[in-house]
Design an enzyme around this catalytic site. Structure first.
Site, PDB file in Angstrom:
ATOM      1  N   LYS A   1      -6.000   5.042   8.054  1.00  0.00           N
ATOM      2  CA  LYS A   1      -4.873   5.793   7.499  1.00  0.00           C
ATOM      3  C   LYS A   1      -5.190   7.289   7.420  1.00  0.00           C
ATOM      4  O   LYS A   1      -4.353   8.132   7.782  1.00  0.00           O
ATOM      5  CB  LYS A   1      -4.528   5.244   6.115  1.00  0.00           C
ATOM      6  CG  LYS A   1      -3.885   3.859   6.171  1.00  0.00           C
ATOM      7  CD  LYS A   1      -3.658   3.273   4.788  1.00  0.00           C
ATOM      8  CE  LYS A   1      -2.976   1.914   4.886  1.00  0.00           C
ATOM      9  NZ  LYS A   1      -2.776   1.284   3.570  1.00  0.00           N
TER      10      LYS A   1
ATOM     11  N   SER B   1       0.817  -1.213   0.000  1.00  0.00           N
ATOM     12  CA  SER B   1       0.000   0.000   0.000  1.00  0.00           C
ATOM     13  C   SER B   1       0.851   1.263   0.000  1.00  0.00           C
ATOM     14  O   SER B   1       0.316   2.358  -0.181  1.00  0.00           O
ATOM     15  CB  SER B   1      -0.943   0.006   1.212  1.00  0.00           C
ATOM     16  OG  SER B   1      -0.206   0.046   2.416  1.00  0.00           O
TER      17      SER B   1
END
Length: 801
Positions: free
Chosen positions: A693, A650
């Site tokens: 996040k 990611s």
């Protein structure tokens, strides 16, 4: 590019779609919500009459597999089937092999009580009857008749001996002696030797003749003794029949439809007379054994050991939480008396398989596989369709002590195993019998589609949890908040989590906070308080890491611009609690062979997926800038201040942007953070943990320097996963924080560097002032420099020649 509007960052419930005010107005669900596929599999398996159609329920813990199964069985069990009681009784011919009796539900206990009444009557009546004048007189008459016949027969031999001057003496029972007489005294060895030889021979001949007659008489007496014993036994039997015969006849009539029970009662009738001393003698040993085995002080020989007792005719549903060998298959207990280990059929104890026989047994697959010998024993029982009670010691051949071998019980049960997918796949792979015995897989869903109809169904599911757990009812705003949290758990705006355990825990904690305020209903504020409290309890590690951001121990920039440096986002997990962290990723470039050095991989801190992501970056760069000529720039990438393992791809978009910045010399905005995975074509792929996040970088900005220009770049395919918390949403509403969606590397580059990435013309040349154009110019310059050096070297070599 414009930031995402507020409505795309959180999908709230529309309250007007809820046709209720509180969950009190909703009908609780009888089934588990959203598990139609698993429910159909269970229905099929339980309806199949053939063997092998046992169920393996696949799904992670907390999906409500057990609850769904129990509710389904509660509402859909075939009531036409009949449950049974199972009993063990003494086998008078072979005591080591107790016999099994099968009776309809409830009749086993009834038979035991009937036998206890009979034995209690016999314990009282037998001593009285056998001590009565009538019985003693008849017994005495039989004894006298035998004694008279014995005396008469032996008297004949004695008279004949006396006439021959020989004496017959009786020593012990069965011991007889013939002695020659010397007047009134027996001959001694000396006086007998003093007789003439003819006289001695005569005595010997006569004694031989008498011994023959005596043996004949003794045989007659033995026959009469056997006859006397039979007559005494017949008398005992006749007397017992008078006491118990009509009761046994009543029991035989009452249980006449059960052939095995009638056979047992007739065997008891015959055995009573043979074991009369049980009732006539005070047996301390039997009393002590009864006390030690927590039993009644009754003749153990005639007890009924009700192994399984069904209170009604409902199909048994048994949940075994601790499937050890003995708990599952039963065992034979032992009683220690005066240093001796004792056991009998009354000490046979049932296991879960016995209690579930004729019905359903539910167990956890991992627990079954963890216990020694249980899995093999379970498969053996299912294959043979019978249950044999063997001690674990015998199974392991560690004990040679004498024990019982009870008759096997026919097995008719459906097994339901609960387990995860990994265990299911391992069993499929390594156990060839598994697929034959567990032919049906009930695959439980983790999520369900979120629609107005499914939200109403989910509201009823919440109502059923409230009723089941005896909680306060929820108002519709609280229901809406729970549904929104469920969507966040599912990490999708249009999905709802089916993790029933988490929802149940949230409702319990919301109920606690509502009761603390003496509220009559659970409101959205109570749900929010429960969520906040749960997060606070689990966030110690997160807060420690945030402290390092606050005091500058962890270096991070949230303002300004820097070349070759970008803020990547990661998710950390500490015991089920997940939170986001910002990580500084840096890249440096230098003259070389075009390799990209992944420092994390080289020092063995990078996982396989992370290493794959970096290799894809290398392929993407080569496809853009080294199609026809080699690339003479090498690069190194690293996560700064990272001392643990890094895995996942990611951060590959962030790594690529850092590389492009270093290659082009264009600085990157530090007030933006980004996450996303890149493929070889430069498309940005979705990642997990998008909410955590975004919230992690928002918190980082709060702890360092909140400028109001900060934001996060997420893959456009992850927008549907956003269910951000209220604090981030408020900052977005006030335009102090922004969320951008990007679908290609070029879009991310334009946002981060303030320059267009650039589109190549027909000759493959990028605009000079674009990011890609600057990189291309730098690489072309290095290639030209390489060619000049190579030409100069060639000219120098030619002049020397």
């Amino acid at each position: 590019m414009k930031a995402l509007p507020l409505q795309r960052l959180y999908k709230a419930c529309v309250l007007k779609e809820f046709p209720f005010r509180t969950t009190r107005q909703l009908e609780p669900l009888a089934e588990i919500v959203g598990q139609n596929r698993a429910q159909e599999a269970v229905r099929f398996a339980l309806a199949m009459p053939h063997g092998g159609y046992n169920v393996y329920a696949v799904g992670r813990n907390g999906l409500g597999k057990r609850t769904m199964m129990l509710r389904y069985l509660e509402h859909h069990v075939d009531t036409r089937q009949q449950a049974h009681d199972w009993c063990y009784v003494a086998n008078f011919e072979e005591p080591r092999i107790p016999k099994v009796l099968k009776l309809p539900a409830g009749r086993g206990n009834q038979l035991r009580q009937d036998m206890e009444k009979l034995m209690a009557r016999l314990m009282k009546m037998v001593p009285q009857t056998f001590d009565s004048d009538n019985f003693l007189e008849r017994a005495s008459q039989l004894k006298e008749d035998f004694a008279e016949r014995q005396e008469k027969e032996l008297g004949k031999v004695a008279d004949q001996a006396r006439r021959k001057n020989i004496n017959l003496t009786v020593t012990t029972p069965g011991g007889y002696r013939l002695v020659a007489m010397n007047g009134d005294e027996p001959h001694t060895a000396e006086t007998f030797e003093a007789l003439s030889e003819a006289k001695r021979n005569q005595f010997e001949r006569e004694i031989d003749k008498l011994e023959k007659k005596l043996r004949q008489a003794v045989r007659k007496v033995a026959d009469w003794e056997q006859e006397y014993a039979e007559q005494q036994h017949a008398l005992n039997q006749e007397t017992l029949e008078g006491i118990s015969g009509h009761q046994i006849d009543e029991l035989t009539a009452r249980y006449g439809e059960f052939e095995d029970v009638v056979s047992f009662l007739e065997a008891v009738r015959q055995d009573l007379a043979d074991n009369l001393d049980i009732f006539l003698e005070e047996n301390d040993e039997q009393a002590a054994i009864a006390y030690a085995s927590l039993d009644k002080k009754l003749p153990r020989r005639y007890q009924i050991n009700v192994l399984v007792h069904q209170k009604n005719n409902e199909m048994p549903v048994v949940v075994e939480d601790n499937p050890t060998y003995h708990n599952l298959f039963g065992y034979v207990e032992n009683v220690t008396f005066k240093g001796t280990v004792f056991t009998d059929f009354s000490l046979v104890r049932p296991g879960s398989l016995h209690r579930a026989n004729g019905g359903y047994l539910l167990m956890d697959a991992i627990k079954v596989l963890e216990q020694p010998f249980v899995w093999d024993g379970l498969k053996r029982a299912l294959r043979s369709k019978s249950m044999q009670i063997n001690s674990l010691e015998r199974e392991m051949t560690l004990s040679g002590t004498i024990s019982l071998e009870p008759e096997p019980i026919p097995l008719d049960v459906k097994i339901v195993l609960f387990g995860d997918r990994e265990t299911w796949m391992l069993l499929q792979e390594y156990d060839s019998e598994f697929s034959e015995l567990f032919r049906v897989t009930a695959d439980f869903e983790n999520e369900m589609v979120r629609t107005p109809d499914s939200q109403l169904l989910y509201s009823k599911f919440i109502a059923s949890l409230v009723k089941e757990k005896n909680l306060l009812h929820c108002d519709r705003r609280a229901v809406a908040r729970v549904i929104e949290h469920s969507a966040r758990m599912a990490e999708h705006q249009d999905r709802l989590s089916l993790h029933a355990a988490d929802i149940a825990n949230l409702l319990r904690e919301s109920d606690y906070w509502a009761r603390q305020e003496n509220a009559s209903l659970i409101s959205a504020e109570h749900v929010e308080q429960a969520l906040t409290s749960a997060q606070y309890r689990s966030s110690r590690i997160r807060d420690q890491l945030y402290d390092s951001l606050r005091d500058g121990t962890t270096l991070i920039s949230t303002s300004g611009k820097t070349v070759g440096q970008v803020n990547a986002l990661s998710v950390m997990s500490t015991g089920g609690f997940e939170f986001g962290m910002a990580n500084r990723v840096t890249a440096t470039t230098y003259y070389g062979g075009g390799d990209i050095i992944d420092i994390e991989r080289d020092v063995k801190l990078g996982g396989n997926i992370h290493s794959k992501g970096v290799m894809i970056l290398s392929a993407w760069l080569a496809a853009r800038f080294a199609v026809t000529d080699p690339m003479h720039l090498s690069a190194s990438i690293t996560f700064e201040q990272n001392y643990g393992e890094v895995d996942g791809d990611s951060a590959s978009l962030a790594e690529l942007c850092a590389l492009l910045s270093s290659l082009s010399g264009v600085p990157i905005r530090q007030d933006l953070a980004l996450t996303g995975s890149v493929n070889q074509f430069g498309q940005i792929q979705p990642i997990g943990g998008a909410n955590e996040k975004v919230e992690g970088f928002f918190k980082t900005c709060q702890l360092t320097e909140f400028t109001g220009t900060q934001g996060v770049l997420v893959p456009s395919t992850n927008v549907q996963n956003l269910m951000l918390d209220a604090e981030v949403l408020q900052a977005v509403r006030e335009r102090r924080f922004s969320i951008y969606s990007v679908s290609t590397v070029e879009e991310a580059v334009a946002l981060l560097m303030g320059k267009q990435a650039g589109e190549p013309d027909k000759k493959g040349q990028y605009p000079k002032h674009s990011v890609y154009g600057l990189i291309q110019q730098r690489l072309d310059g290095m290639r030209e420099h390489e060619r000049q050096e190579h030409a100069a070297a060639s000219a120098s070599s030619d002049s020397k020649q």
